[in-house]
Design a protein around this motif. Sequence first.
Motif, PDB file in Angstrom:
ATOM      1  N   ASP A  74      35.926  23.052  43.033  1.00 20.26           N
ATOM      2  CA  ASP A  74      35.001  24.437  43.159  1.00 20.26           C
ATOM      3  C   ASP A  74      33.727  23.682  44.355  1.00 20.26           C
ATOM      4  N   LEU A  75      33.874  25.177  44.377  1.00 21.74           N
ATOM      5  CA  LEU A  75      32.607  24.651  46.380  1.00 21.74           C
ATOM      6  C   LEU A  75      31.363  24.850  45.705  1.00 21.74           C
ATOM      7  N   ASP A  76      31.362  25.430  44.317  1.00 19.97           N
ATOM      8  CA  ASP A  76      30.205  25.657  43.948  1.00 19.97           C
ATOM      9  C   ASP A  76      29.232  24.064  43.439  1.00 19.97           C
ATOM     10  N   ALA A  77      30.452  23.402  42.612  1.00 19.10           N
ATOM     11  CA  ALA A  77      29.801  21.975  42.187  1.00 19.10           C
ATOM     12  C   ALA A  77      29.846  20.527  43.767  1.00 19.10           C
ATOM     13  N   GLY A  78      30.474  21.209  44.649  1.00 18.82           N
ATOM     14  CA  GLY A  78      30.504  20.202  46.121  1.00 18.82           C
ATOM     15  C   GLY A  78      29.395  20.902  46.405  1.00 18.82           C
ATOM     16  N   LEU A  79      29.024  22.038  46.725  1.00 15.16           N
ATOM     17  CA  LEU A  79      27.359  22.160  47.355  1.00 15.16           C
ATOM     18  C   LEU A  79      26.414  21.697  46.549  1.00 15.16           C
TER      19      LEU A  79
END
Length: 160
Positions: A74-79
């Motif tokens: 999940d890109l949101d979680a990584g960012l």
Amino acid sequence: MRPACRPESDVMAHEYTVELRFLGDDLDPEEITKALKLTPSSLWAAGDPSPVRYQPHWSYNGHDAPGFSEHWADLDAGLSFLLGRLDNRLPEIRLIAQNYQAVWWCGHFQSSFGGGPMLSSRALSDLARSGIPLFIDCYFSDAESDRKSTRLNSSHVLNS
């Protein structure tokens, strides 16, 4: 809810990497390391041997923090992880960004075309507050080739 356009087993996988990157031909990696008091996850200085011509860069992905993942589903979680890790260093990051190009760099690896990341309003707000642009670099990754990726001609930069 995902549209029923194909069987779930055929749905492509998406995977993301996230980093704060500073780039510049005259980049001094030691200067950035000292200013942020962080060990970079990767760096390349002018004159370093490389099979590919890279622009000198200094990168940090949170590799030394609890909860770190090299790849995120999940890109949101990584960012959110990386932005949270660096929140107290934003004044130093902005100062360094006056001398070098700075980006929140995200690698988007996918096994077929279609789909992509979704970012929460909180992540978008945090990105805007940082004052650093978001760069999403897209790669096609054939599962049979064990993550050997070929770059797509569809990189995107979102300015905050």
